[in-house]
Scaffold this motif. Structure first.
Motif, mmCIF file in Angstrom:
data_model
loop_
_atom_site.group_PDB
_atom_site.id
_atom_site.type_symbol
_atom_site.label_atom_id
_atom_site.label_comp_id
_atom_site.label_asym_id
_atom_site.label_seq_id
_atom_site.Cartn_x
_atom_site.Cartn_y
_atom_site.Cartn_z
ATOM 1 N N TRP A 84 -5.776 11.823 -5.984
ATOM 2 C CA TRP A 84 -7.008 11.286 -5.413
ATOM 3 C C TRP A 84 -6.975 9.616 -6.053
ATOM 4 O O TRP A 84 -7.515 8.573 -5.544
ATOM 5 C CB TRP A 84 -8.314 11.883 -6.490
ATOM 6 N N VAL A 85 -6.523 9.309 -7.368
ATOM 7 C CA VAL A 85 -6.616 8.065 -7.823
ATOM 8 C C VAL A 85 -5.408 7.337 -7.026
ATOM 9 O O VAL A 85 -6.009 6.007 -6.704
ATOM 10 C CB VAL A 85 -6.159 8.065 -9.351
ATOM 11 N N LEU A 86 -4.458 7.756 -6.490
ATOM 12 C CA LEU A 86 -3.406 6.956 -6.026
ATOM 13 C C LEU A 86 -4.078 6.579 -4.348
ATOM 14 O O LEU A 86 -3.895 5.449 -4.016
ATOM 15 C CB LEU A 86 -2.162 7.703 -5.560
ATOM 16 N N PRO A 95 5.919 9.516 -6.985
ATOM 17 C CA PRO A 95 4.981 9.906 -5.984
ATOM 18 C C PRO A 95 5.355 9.377 -4.624
ATOM 19 O O PRO A 95 5.801 8.019 -4.545
ATOM 20 C CB PRO A 95 3.936 9.134 -6.506
ATOM 21 N N GLU A 96 5.135 10.137 -3.721
ATOM 22 C CA GLU A 96 5.405 9.837 -2.192
ATOM 23 C C GLU A 96 4.017 9.867 -1.447
ATOM 24 O O GLU A 96 4.179 9.918 -0.432
ATOM 25 C CB GLU A 96 6.488 10.583 -1.486
ATOM 26 N N ARG A 139 1.308 -0.350 -12.074
ATOM 27 C CA ARG A 139 2.227 0.499 -11.647
ATOM 28 C C ARG A 139 1.491 1.620 -10.912
ATOM 29 O O ARG A 139 1.978 2.059 -9.626
ATOM 30 C CB ARG A 139 3.041 1.271 -12.865
ATOM 31 N N VAL A 140 0.286 2.012 -11.142
ATOM 32 C CA VAL A 140 -0.555 3.092 -10.186
ATOM 33 C C VAL A 140 -0.838 2.234 -8.894
ATOM 34 O O VAL A 140 -0.669 2.787 -7.849
ATOM 35 C CB VAL A 140 -1.661 3.473 -10.944
ATOM 36 N N LEU A 141 -1.222 0.914 -9.143
ATOM 37 C CA LEU A 141 -1.712 0.237 -7.949
ATOM 38 C C LEU A 141 -0.504 0.079 -6.708
ATOM 39 O O LEU A 141 -0.796 -0.105 -5.504
ATOM 40 C CB LEU A 141 -2.280 -1.086 -8.219
ATOM 41 N N LEU A 142 0.541 -0.204 -7.501
ATOM 42 C CA LEU A 142 1.790 -0.372 -6.537
ATOM 43 C C LEU A 142 2.334 0.948 -6.112
ATOM 44 O O LEU A 142 3.303 0.983 -5.226
ATOM 45 C CB LEU A 142 2.948 -1.206 -7.319
ATOM 46 N N VAL A 169 1.746 6.919 -16.228
ATOM 47 C CA VAL A 169 1.263 5.577 -17.137
ATOM 48 C C VAL A 169 0.502 5.836 -18.200
ATOM 49 O O VAL A 169 0.439 5.126 -19.264
ATOM 50 C CB VAL A 169 0.710 4.627 -15.987
ATOM 51 N N ILE A 170 -0.367 6.795 -18.169
ATOM 52 C CA ILE A 170 -1.022 7.023 -19.274
ATOM 53 C C ILE A 170 -0.227 7.755 -20.462
ATOM 54 O O ILE A 170 -0.296 7.467 -21.552
ATOM 55 C CB ILE A 170 -2.210 8.136 -19.161
ATOM 56 N N ALA A 171 0.657 8.693 -20.190
ATOM 57 C CA ALA A 171 1.569 9.195 -21.082
ATOM 58 C C ALA A 171 2.469 8.109 -21.644
ATOM 59 O O ALA A 171 2.916 8.118 -22.701
ATOM 60 C CB ALA A 171 2.402 10.257 -20.538
#
Length: 259
Positions: free
Chosen positions: A68-70, A149-150, A210-213, A221-223
């Motif tokens: 959902w966030v991606l 992620p894909e 890194r999530v935005l990309l 990224v949280i971990a």
């Protein structure tokens, strides 16, 4: 004390603030010690969060929110990033701060700067933090492992395991560790907290980029950030005594450019 002549031509002493010039300013040779108990508490909190994230990821409890966030930052049929090309360029610039070249360049520059400031203890401590952080990050990736992620198109090149995020971990180690080292220049807690807080914010931005990309799940990224921050605080406490001993050795003194 300043000497002036009065109306009768007699000398008189008047109180005046002493002049301060660049030649009279001296930085501390060693710097002030870090608060190791507080560093250990901060490390414990970060590592507890990291352990929770590992459990959530390995049991598959983050998949829905990760997806959902991606998707929430993408738009259109091609799932491009929200915003203009300038936004994408800015995100790539931010993520570069956690890349191998820039973060190592900044780390090396920080070590040299600390040596010039005669903070050998902090220079050695920071070098140990960064070097050991690289080993810790490699071990974490081998321990968990995860495919990238894909769900959305990748907007930058990325390879290797996805969990935890190497950019996030390394950025936290390099920039928070750097802030801890330079915080030794001040004894004021408000200054120290501000410097370290700013470094935490910068490293968190690198993680978020890194999530935005699209090259990492949010849980990656949280971990990664929690692990890196935890390592920076833990190393500051555990390596303090060895760094102090090494800083007083003849070998390190000979490497000091300020000498």
């Amino acid at each position: 004390m300043e000497v002036k002549q009065n109306a009768q031509g007699q000398s008189a002493e008047t109180d005046a603030p002493p002049s301060t010039t660049a030649d009279t300013i001296r930085l501390p040779e060693r710097g002030f010690a870090i608060d190791r108990p507080k560093a250990l508490i901060a490390a414990a909190m970060c590592w507890a969060g990291w352990a929770i994230m590992v459990w959530l990821v390995t049991t598959g409890r983050t998949l829905d929110i990760d997806q959902w966030v991606l998707l929430s930052f993408r738009t259109g049929e091609d799932l491009g990033l929200h915003g203009s090309e300038r936004v994408l360029e800015t995100v790539r610039d931010i993520t570069a701060l956690g890349g191998v070249f820039l973060r190592n360049l900044f780390a090396l520059a920080a070590v040299v700067a600390l040596l010039f400031l005669k903070l050998r203890r902090e220079a050695v401590l920071y070098a140990l933090t960064v070097a050991s952080g690289w080993v810790a990050n490699t071990g974490m990736k081998l321990l968990v492992g995860r495919e990238r992620p894909e769900i959305v198109p990748h907007l930058t090149h990325a390879g290797g395991e996805s969990f935890p995020s190497g950019h996030s971990f390394s950025a936290a180690v390099v920039y928070i560790g750097m802030a801890i080292a330079f915080a030794a220049l001040s004894r004021r807690h408000s200054v120290r907290y501000t410097v370290i807080g700013f470094a935490m914010a910068v490293s968190a931005l690198v993680a978020f980029s890194r999530v935005l990309l699209g090259v990492h799940f949010p849980s990656d990224v949280i971990a990664g950030w929690l692990g890196g921050a935890g390592w920076a605080f833990l190393a500051a406490a555990l390596f303090y005594a060895p760094a102090k001993a090494a800083a007083e050795s003849e070998t390190v003194k000979k490497m000091d450019p300020s000498e």
